[in-house]
Design a protein around this motif. Structure first.
Motif, PDB file in Angstrom:
ATOM      1  N   LEU A 154       0.895  -0.999   0.038  1.00  0.00           N
ATOM      2  CA  LEU A 154       0.001  -0.008  -0.125  1.00  0.00           C
ATOM      3  C   LEU A 154       1.076   1.217  -0.172  1.00  0.00           C
ATOM      4  N   ALA A 155       1.837   1.386   0.789  1.00  0.00           N
ATOM      5  CA  ALA A 155       2.634   2.442   0.941  1.00  0.00           C
ATOM      6  C   ALA A 155       3.614   2.632  -0.333  1.00  0.00           C
ATOM      7  N   GLY A 156       4.073   1.722  -0.793  1.00  0.00           N
ATOM      8  CA  GLY A 156       4.893   1.980  -2.208  1.00  0.00           C
ATOM      9  C   GLY A 156       3.890   2.288  -3.465  1.00  0.00           C
ATOM     10  N   SER A 157       2.832   1.520  -3.510  1.00  0.00           N
ATOM     11  CA  SER A 157       2.268   1.563  -4.475  1.00  0.00           C
ATOM     12  C   SER A 157       1.159   3.110  -4.491  1.00  0.00           C
ATOM     13  N   ILE A 197      -0.826   5.961   6.299  1.00  0.00           N
ATOM     14  CA  ILE A 197      -1.179   4.658   6.531  1.00  0.00           C
ATOM     15  C   ILE A 197      -1.075   4.571   8.355  1.00  0.00           C
ATOM     16  N   GLN A 198      -0.307   5.205   8.871  1.00  0.00           N
ATOM     17  CA  GLN A 198      -0.258   5.052  10.424  1.00  0.00           C
ATOM     18  C   GLN A 198      -1.942   5.509  10.835  1.00  0.00           C
ATOM     19  N   GLY A 199      -2.370   6.569  10.326  1.00  0.00           N
ATOM     20  CA  GLY A 199      -3.720   7.123  10.779  1.00  0.00           C
ATOM     21  C   GLY A 199      -4.736   6.094  10.403  1.00  0.00           C
ATOM     22  N   LEU A 200      -4.502   5.222   9.448  1.00  0.00           N
ATOM     23  CA  LEU A 200      -5.489   4.238   9.090  1.00  0.00           C
ATOM     24  C   LEU A 200      -5.651   2.908   9.724  1.00  0.00           C
ATOM     25  N   THR A 201      -4.145   2.516  10.333  1.00  0.00           N
ATOM     26  CA  THR A 201      -4.142   1.448  10.898  1.00  0.00           C
ATOM     27  C   THR A 201      -3.637   1.367  12.349  1.00  0.00           C
ATOM     28  N   GLY A 202      -3.195   2.502  12.820  1.00  0.00           N
ATOM     29  CA  GLY A 202      -2.690   2.739  14.143  1.00  0.00           C
ATOM     30  C   GLY A 202      -1.266   2.028  14.538  1.00  0.00           C
ATOM     31  N   ILE A 203      -0.553   1.644  13.508  1.00  0.00           N
ATOM     32  CA  ILE A 203       0.476   0.834  13.527  1.00  0.00           C
ATOM     33  C   ILE A 203       1.519   2.060  13.617  1.00  0.00           C
ATOM     34  N   ASN A 204       2.798   1.597  14.419  1.00  0.00           N
ATOM     35  CA  ASN A 204       3.788   2.506  14.601  1.00  0.00           C
ATOM     36  C   ASN A 204       4.534   2.957  13.253  1.00  0.00           C
ATOM     37  N   ILE A 205       4.861   4.076  13.169  1.00  0.00           N
ATOM     38  CA  ILE A 205       5.312   4.764  11.772  1.00  0.00           C
ATOM     39  C   ILE A 205       6.674   4.029  11.454  1.00  0.00           C
ATOM     40  N   LEU A 206       7.425   3.512  12.476  1.00  0.00           N
ATOM     41  CA  LEU A 206       8.552   2.813  12.077  1.00  0.00           C
ATOM     42  C   LEU A 206       8.511   1.611  11.734  1.00  0.00           C
ATOM     43  N   ARG A 207       7.546   1.012  12.110  1.00  0.00           N
ATOM     44  CA  ARG A 207       7.078  -0.259  11.582  1.00  0.00           C
ATOM     45  C   ARG A 207       6.499  -0.159   9.929  1.00  0.00           C
ATOM     46  N   VAL A 208       5.556   0.799   9.832  1.00  0.00           N
ATOM     47  CA  VAL A 208       5.237   1.286   8.383  1.00  0.00           C
ATOM     48  C   VAL A 208       6.445   1.674   7.474  1.00  0.00           C
ATOM     49  N   ALA A 209       7.244   2.276   8.126  1.00  0.00           N
ATOM     50  CA  ALA A 209       8.547   2.563   7.211  1.00  0.00           C
ATOM     51  C   ALA A 209       9.324   1.337   6.923  1.00  0.00           C
ATOM     52  N   ARG A 210       9.552   0.244   7.816  1.00  0.00           N
ATOM     53  CA  ARG A 210      10.286  -0.865   7.462  1.00  0.00           C
ATOM     54  C   ARG A 210       9.552  -1.728   6.499  1.00  0.00           C
ATOM     55  N   ALA A 211       8.241  -1.575   6.618  1.00  0.00           N
ATOM     56  CA  ALA A 211       7.550  -2.483   5.708  1.00  0.00           C
ATOM     57  C   ALA A 211       7.673  -1.836   4.404  1.00  0.00           C
ATOM     58  N   ALA A 212       7.806  -0.449   3.859  1.00  0.00           N
ATOM     59  CA  ALA A 212       7.950   0.047   2.901  1.00  0.00           C
ATOM     60  C   ALA A 212       9.503   0.033   2.399  1.00  0.00           C
ATOM     61  N   LEU A 213      10.278  -0.348   3.125  1.00  0.00           N
ATOM     62  CA  LEU A 213      11.583  -0.306   2.797  1.00  0.00           C
ATOM     63  C   LEU A 213      11.907  -0.874   1.452  1.00  0.00           C
ATOM     64  N   PRO A 214      11.450  -2.355   0.984  1.00  0.00           N
ATOM     65  CA  PRO A 214      11.534  -2.776  -0.205  1.00  0.00           C
ATOM     66  C   PRO A 214      11.201  -2.004  -1.455  1.00  0.00           C
ATOM     67  N   PHE A 215      10.001  -1.326  -1.144  1.00  0.00           N
ATOM     68  CA  PHE A 215       9.485  -0.627  -2.113  1.00  0.00           C
ATOM     69  C   PHE A 215      10.235   0.620  -2.411  1.00  0.00           C
ATOM     70  N   PHE A 216      10.870   1.405  -1.594  1.00  0.00           N
ATOM     71  CA  PHE A 216      11.688   2.383  -1.560  1.00  0.00           C
ATOM     72  C   PHE A 216      12.984   2.029  -2.427  1.00  0.00           C
ATOM     73  N   LEU A 217      13.536   0.801  -2.327  1.00  0.00           N
ATOM     74  CA  LEU A 217      14.508   0.284  -3.164  1.00  0.00           C
ATOM     75  C   LEU A 217      14.016  -0.093  -4.554  1.00  0.00           C
ATOM     76  N   LEU A 218      12.798  -0.403  -4.783  1.00  0.00           N
ATOM     77  CA  LEU A 218      12.429  -0.661  -6.150  1.00  0.00           C
ATOM     78  C   LEU A 218      12.309   0.653  -6.899  1.00  0.00           C
ATOM     79  N   LEU A 219      11.931   1.927  -6.032  1.00  0.00           N
ATOM     80  CA  LEU A 219      11.933   3.001  -6.668  1.00  0.00           C
ATOM     81  C   LEU A 219      13.298   3.581  -6.861  1.00  0.00           C
ATOM     82  N   VAL A 220      14.297   3.100  -6.289  1.00  0.00           N
ATOM     83  CA  VAL A 220      15.478   3.441  -6.595  1.00  0.00           C
ATOM     84  C   VAL A 220      16.194   2.811  -7.992  1.00  0.00           C
ATOM     85  N   LEU A 221      15.597   1.304  -8.096  1.00  0.00           N
ATOM     86  CA  LEU A 221      15.617   0.570  -9.185  1.00  0.00           C
ATOM     87  C   LEU A 221      15.023   1.435 -10.476  1.00  0.00           C
ATOM     88  N   GLY A 222      13.891   1.808 -10.036  1.00  0.00           N
ATOM     89  CA  GLY A 222      13.209   2.680 -11.263  1.00  0.00           C
ATOM     90  C   GLY A 222      14.123   3.795 -11.784  1.00  0.00           C
TER      91      GLY A 222
END
Length: 433
Positions: free
Chosen positions: A145-148, A388-413
């Motif tokens: 969700l974060a990446g897309s 996403i933090q507002g939607l889920t209540g999940i800690n923002i650092l956990r959200v950031a870790r989940a989004a990390l692979p998609f950050f790297l895919l954007l670098v690849l892009g």
């Protein structure tokens, strides 16, 4: 005082103002006034007045509030539910199964909203509870969700591409076309990553049986037809030359109202809410743009961009070396500012450098948007992370870790469009001037 020292002083003033919580638009204007008064003999008041007047009635800028209104209307319709119902049966047997709904749903909504935050909020509100209940892993739900959702910045009609086009005097229609293939490339990268993860760890994906005949799938897909017609109507009218981006935006508003009303979930009160929200957002962006225009003109009076470009040219940096340095710069800046602010803050300084090494401004606009997409999922001020933090209540650092692979895919892009610039330029060149 030398140009580097002037630049350092102005940058320090900007940082102090932003740290104090001053609005970005006001910070831009104040820095421009400091530059004009302290380092030039130009009449600051007269220049400010003529700049604000001259940049407040741009016809190209008229597309901005219309596309924002279109996104706000669709945000309040049943579009997300229709997309899940239409896409779900087709993706049930794909590697990664319904996780692809996040990717494709975000891509589709990005093509009709132009906003990354709206895409994250709309798709996430529907998909996160649904996928969580079905047993999909949290990190992949949040990460996809974060990446897309960042695709809302790139796939036309993109609000930030309009801002870039106005700030750099590039054709908005050509920028929209330039964003199509890179957007599709990122969709493939994101879906490919989900598929690879599913192949490598089959136990991550719940083995649910979704039985539906081909007839049922086709029947469910009928709910996607209105969305497809809206995308074709807006983007197709621009590509074929039937309408300008502004005309297409007006068409998009009319079609989005018809689509929202036809779902039976859109009332007059919803329309008023959408109108007020679009007005607030449009005024904020327009205010930032006129502030950035005044800063650009003040920088011209100081001569800093011209001398900086000459300095860069004298260093004989390769385009690749400059792009590597700028990528780091933009990602760091994006950790503290939203994407539109990054674009308007930097274009007056960066574009002379870019021109000095022979980089195509059209290509650079798409590169810049993809790099800004990275900042949307980078702490501490990644807008998608907050949504996403507002939607889920999940800690923002956990959200950031989940989004990390998609950050790297954007670098690849970014790497791929640098090696193969035709990914960006093919459609605009086919479109012509």
């Amino acid at each position: 005082m030398s140009d580097p020292m002037i630049a350092v002083v102005l940058f320090a003033v900007m940082l102090v103002l932003l740290a104090l919580g001053v609005w970005v638009a006001m910070a831009l204007m104040l820095v421009a006034l400091v530059a004009m008064v302290a380092f030039t003999n130009a009449p600051a008041g007269l220049v400010l007045a003529t700049t604000l007047w001259g940049h407040s009635h741009s016809w190209a800028l008229a597309a901005l509030p219309l596309f924002i209104l279109m996104g706000e209307i669709l945000l309040r319709s049943r579009l997300a539910e229709d997309m899940f119902s239409g896409l779900g049966p087709w993706l049930a047997k794909a590697p990664g199964r319904l996780l692809h709904v996040n990717v494709l749903g975000c891509a589709i909504f990005a093509a009709v909203s132009g906003s990354s935050a709206a895409t994250a909020a709309t798709i996430g509100r529907m998909s996160v509870p649904e996928l969580t209940d079905r047993g999909y892993p949290e990190r992949l739900i949040i990460g996809t969700l974060a990446g897309s959702a960042t695709l809302g910045l790139l796939i036309p009609p993109s609000i930030i591409l309009i801002v870039y086009g106005v700030a750099t005097e590039q054709s908005i229609a050509r920028l929209f076309m330039a964003g199509v293939l890179p957007g599709l490339m990122l969709v493939l990268l994101f879906s490919g990553y989900v598929a690879v993860r599913a192949w490598m760890n089959p136990e991550l994906i719940p083995m649910e049986e979704i039985k539906s005949s081909f007839k049922d799938k086709v029947k469910g897909s009928r709910r996607l037809i209105p969305v497809a017609l809206l995308i074709i109507g807006v983007i197709g009218s621009i590509y074929t030359g039937i309408a300008s981006p502004t005309d297409a935006a007006a068409l998009g508003v009319v079609l989005s109202i018809i689509l929202a009303v036809s779902t039976g979930s859109f009332s007059f009160a919803d329309f008023k809410d959408a109108l007020m929200s679009a007005t607030r957002t449009s005024c904020m962006i327009a205010f930032i743009l006129v502030g950035a225009a005044f800063l650009s003109i003040s920088m011209g009076f100081t001569g800093i961009p011209r001398n900086l470009a000459a300095w860069i040219g004298g260093m004989e940096l390769s385009p690749y070396a400059l792009l590597a340095a700028l990528t780091v710069f933009f990602v760091v800046l994006g950790c503290f500012l939203d994407g539109i602010s990054v674009v308007v803050l930097t274009t007056s300084i960066v574009m002379p450098m870019v021109s000095a090494v022979g980089i195509d401004p059209l290509w650079f606009g798409i590169y810049l948007v993809i790099v800004v997409e990275m900042s949307q999922i980078t702490p501490p001020v990644g807008f998608n992370l907050f949504v996403i933090q507002g939607l889920t209540g999940i800690n923002i650092l956990r959200v950031a870790r989940a989004a990390l692979p998609f950050f790297l895919l954007l670098v690849l892009g970014v790497v791929l469009i640098t090696i193969f610039p035709e990914i960006v330029t093919a459609l605009p060149n086919a479109m012509g001037n």
